[in-house]
Design an enzyme around this catalytic site. Structure first.
Site, PDB file in Angstrom:
ATOM      1  N   THR A   1      -3.086  -4.084   7.131  1.00 15.43           N
ATOM      2  CA  THR A   1      -2.995  -5.534   7.379  1.00 15.43           C
ATOM      3  C   THR A   1      -3.778  -6.340   6.335  1.00 15.43           C
ATOM      4  O   THR A   1      -3.891  -7.559   6.443  1.00 15.43           O
ATOM      5  CB  THR A   1      -3.539  -5.901   8.775  1.00 15.43           C
ATOM      6  OG1 THR A   1      -4.944  -5.583   8.809  1.00 15.43           O
ATOM      7  CG2 THR A   1      -2.810  -5.139   9.869  1.00 15.43           C
TER       8      THR A   1
ATOM      9  N   HIS B   1     -10.132  -1.437  14.859  1.00 17.76           N
ATOM     10  CA  HIS B   1      -9.220  -0.463  14.239  1.00 17.76           C
ATOM     11  C   HIS B   1      -9.950   0.829  13.881  1.00 17.76           C
ATOM     12  O   HIS B   1     -10.926   0.809  13.129  1.00 17.76           O
ATOM     13  CB  HIS B   1      -8.610  -1.068  12.970  1.00 17.76           C
ATOM     14  CG  HIS B   1      -7.647  -2.175  13.257  1.00 17.76           C
ATOM     15  ND1 HIS B   1      -7.335  -3.153  12.330  1.00 17.76           N
ATOM     16  CD2 HIS B   1      -6.937  -2.475  14.370  1.00 17.76           C
ATOM     17  CE1 HIS B   1      -6.448  -3.993  12.856  1.00 17.76           C
ATOM     18  NE2 HIS B   1      -6.196  -3.598  14.097  1.00 17.76           N
TER      19      HIS B   1
ATOM     20  N   HIS C   1     -14.868  -8.705   3.939  1.00 21.71           N
ATOM     21  CA  HIS C   1     -13.741  -9.155   4.781  1.00 21.71           C
ATOM     22  C   HIS C   1     -13.731  -8.506   6.164  1.00 21.71           C
ATOM     23  O   HIS C   1     -12.882  -8.813   6.997  1.00 21.71           O
ATOM     24  CB  HIS C   1     -12.403  -8.957   4.069  1.00 21.71           C
ATOM     25  CG  HIS C   1     -12.239  -7.610   3.439  1.00 21.71           C
ATOM     26  ND1 HIS C   1     -11.778  -6.518   4.137  1.00 21.71           N
ATOM     27  CD2 HIS C   1     -12.492  -7.169   2.174  1.00 21.71           C
ATOM     28  CE1 HIS C   1     -11.759  -5.464   3.311  1.00 21.71           C
ATOM     29  NE2 HIS C   1     -12.187  -5.835   2.134  1.00 21.71           N
TER      30      HIS C   1
ATOM     31  N   GLU D   1      -5.307  -9.211  15.517  1.00 21.44           N
ATOM     32  CA  GLU D   1      -4.193  -9.175  14.541  1.00 21.44           C
ATOM     33  C   GLU D   1      -2.869  -8.990  15.277  1.00 21.44           C
ATOM     34  O   GLU D   1      -1.939  -9.794  15.134  1.00 21.44           O
ATOM     35  CB  GLU D   1      -4.419  -8.027  13.539  1.00 21.44           C
ATOM     36  CG  GLU D   1      -5.697  -8.233  12.712  1.00 21.44           C
ATOM     37  CD  GLU D   1      -5.584  -7.725  11.314  1.00 21.44           C
ATOM     38  OE1 GLU D   1      -5.532  -6.485  11.128  1.00 21.44           O
ATOM     39  OE2 GLU D   1      -5.521  -8.542  10.381  1.00 21.44           O
TER      40      GLU D   1
HETATM   41  C1  SBR Z   1      -6.387   0.903   0.730  1.00 16.53           C
HETATM   42  C2  SBR Z   1      -7.884   1.165   0.575  1.00 16.53           C
HETATM   43  C3  SBR Z   1      -8.638  -0.018   1.138  1.00 16.53           C
HETATM   44  N1  SBR Z   1      -8.081  -0.470   2.421  1.00 16.53           N
HETATM   45  C4  SBR Z   1      -8.186   0.275   3.533  1.00 16.53           C
HETATM   46  O1  SBR Z   1      -8.726   1.375   3.533  1.00 16.53           O
HETATM   47  C5  SBR Z   1      -7.659  -0.297   4.817  1.00 16.53           C
HETATM   48  C6  SBR Z   1      -7.694   0.489   5.968  1.00 16.53           C
HETATM   49  C7  SBR Z   1      -7.189  -0.017   7.182  1.00 16.53           C
HETATM   50  C8  SBR Z   1      -6.687  -1.323   7.226  1.00 16.53           C
HETATM   51  S1  SBR Z   1      -6.061  -1.949   8.744  1.00 16.53           S
HETATM   52  N2  SBR Z   1      -6.683  -3.407   8.974  1.00 16.53           N
HETATM   53  O2  SBR Z   1      -4.635  -2.073   8.569  1.00 16.53           O
HETATM   54  O3  SBR Z   1      -6.507  -1.053   9.771  1.00 16.53           O
HETATM   55  C9  SBR Z   1      -6.650  -2.110   6.098  1.00 16.53           C
HETATM   56  C10 SBR Z   1      -7.144  -1.595   4.871  1.00 16.53           C
HETATM   57  C11 SBR Z   1      -8.255   1.328  -0.887  1.00 16.53           C
HETATM   58  N3  SBR Z   1      -7.164   1.974  -1.610  1.00 16.53           N
HETATM   59  C12 SBR Z   1      -6.830   3.254  -1.438  1.00 16.53           C
HETATM   60  C13 SBR Z   1      -5.752   3.522  -2.291  1.00 16.53           C
HETATM   61  C14 SBR Z   1      -5.435   2.352  -2.975  1.00 16.53           C
HETATM   62  C15 SBR Z   1      -4.447   2.030  -3.914  1.00 16.53           C
HETATM   63  C16 SBR Z   1      -4.379   0.725  -4.400  1.00 16.53           C
HETATM   64  C17 SBR Z   1      -5.300  -0.231  -3.937  1.00 16.53           C
HETATM   65  C18 SBR Z   1      -6.281   0.093  -2.982  1.00 16.53           C
HETATM   66  C19 SBR Z   1      -6.335   1.386  -2.527  1.00 16.53           C
HETATM   67 ZN    ZN Z   2      -7.979  -3.599  10.453  1.00 21.54          ZN
END
Ligand code: SBR
Ligand code: ZN
Length: 258
Positions: free
Chosen positions: A200, A117, A63, A104
């Protein structure tokens, strides 16, 4: 539900089924409406200190395309609206299939062709995952930079040159250790919007202090085209991997500039 994505059958309108927080009051991204933001003279510039990583991958996770070190190395973010030091975790991109869409966040309804980001986590937590789950808007600090088409971005070239090697979902490549991440950032991190928001993408956790810079970075048309050659898990162009703006509800957007 099929794993989340940005297609008709698994896109942002479906995410609430697995992540009810999708309809929460602190969701991201938002439309940054200049007539509704409030200047805060207490907002200082940010300081990012990025040390070159000896072991980092550039990967296609289905993604986005993402720069991911294998471990922390002291790269950190301080200042601005942040009360403590935040450790660098990763950076990644969101983009469109043409120059009229892709970012975004929006500014007075305007979308940029892409958004970069830089993700950081609050160093008072033992790990990134703990910071995500720490509750409240201070778990992560994400720097958002709009990208617009113009001059070639020499600092991002080592990364955009790797894109053809991660065209397919689930692929990754080692990033040369002389890659200088600091060079991507403007010399002074001064004029920005900041507000409390969320990831996001699912799990859409409301754990993010968002810091979106007013001044876009430039990338060449060729660099933009490189992003548009990336494909997702369904073998379709990944372009369009952006969530539409969410309601502001009763949040304030502050600016470090008048
Ligand atoms: C979030 C993490 C996976 N997502 C991200 O790290 C992440 C980082 C930045 C953005 S953005 N576009 O807003 O900058 C979006 C997603 C996995 N993870 C860690 C703990 C956790 C708990 C449940 C499910 C998944 C989990
Ligand atoms: Zn992002």
């Amino acid at each position: 539900m099929a794993p989340w994505g940005y297609e008709k059958d698994n896109g942002p309108a479906h995410w609430h089924k697995d992540c009810p927080i999708a309809n929460g009051k602190n969701q991201s991204p938002i439309d940054l409406i200049n007539g509704e933001v409030k200047y805060d003279s207490g907002l200082k510039p940010l300081t990012a200190k990025y040390v070159p990583f000896s072991d980092a991958k550039f990967l296609n996770n289905g993604h986005s395309v993402q720069f991911q070190p294998s471990a922390g190395n002291g790269s950190e973010l301080t200042g601005g609206p942040l009360a403590v030091k935040y450790n660098f975790e990763q950076f990644h991109f969101h983009w469109g299939n043409n120059d009229t869409e892709g970012s975004e966040h929006r500014v007075d309804g305007k979308m940029y062709p892409a958004e970069l980001h830089f993700v950081h986590w609050n160093s008072t937590n033992p790990s990134f995952k703990d910071a995500v789950g720490s509750g409240g808007p201070n778990g992560l600090a994400v720097l958002g930079f709009f990208l617009k088409v113009g001059a070639e971005n020499a600092a991002l070239k080592p990364i955009t040159d790797l894109i053809p090697k991660v065209k397919d979902a689930g692929t990754s490549v080692t990033v040369p250790s002389n890659f200088d991440m600091q060079a991507i950032l403007p010399a002074t991190l001064t004029d920005y919007y900041t507000y409390d928001g969320s990831l996001t993408t699912p799990p859409l956790a409301e754990c993010v202090k968002w810091i979106v810079f007013k001044q876009p970075l430039e990338v060449s048309a060729a660099q933009m085209e490189a992003f548009r050659s990336v494909i997702n898990r369904d073998g379709k162009p990944m372009g369009g991997n952006y969530r539409p703006p969410c309601p502001l509800h009763d949040r304030a957007v502050k600016t470090s500039f008048k």
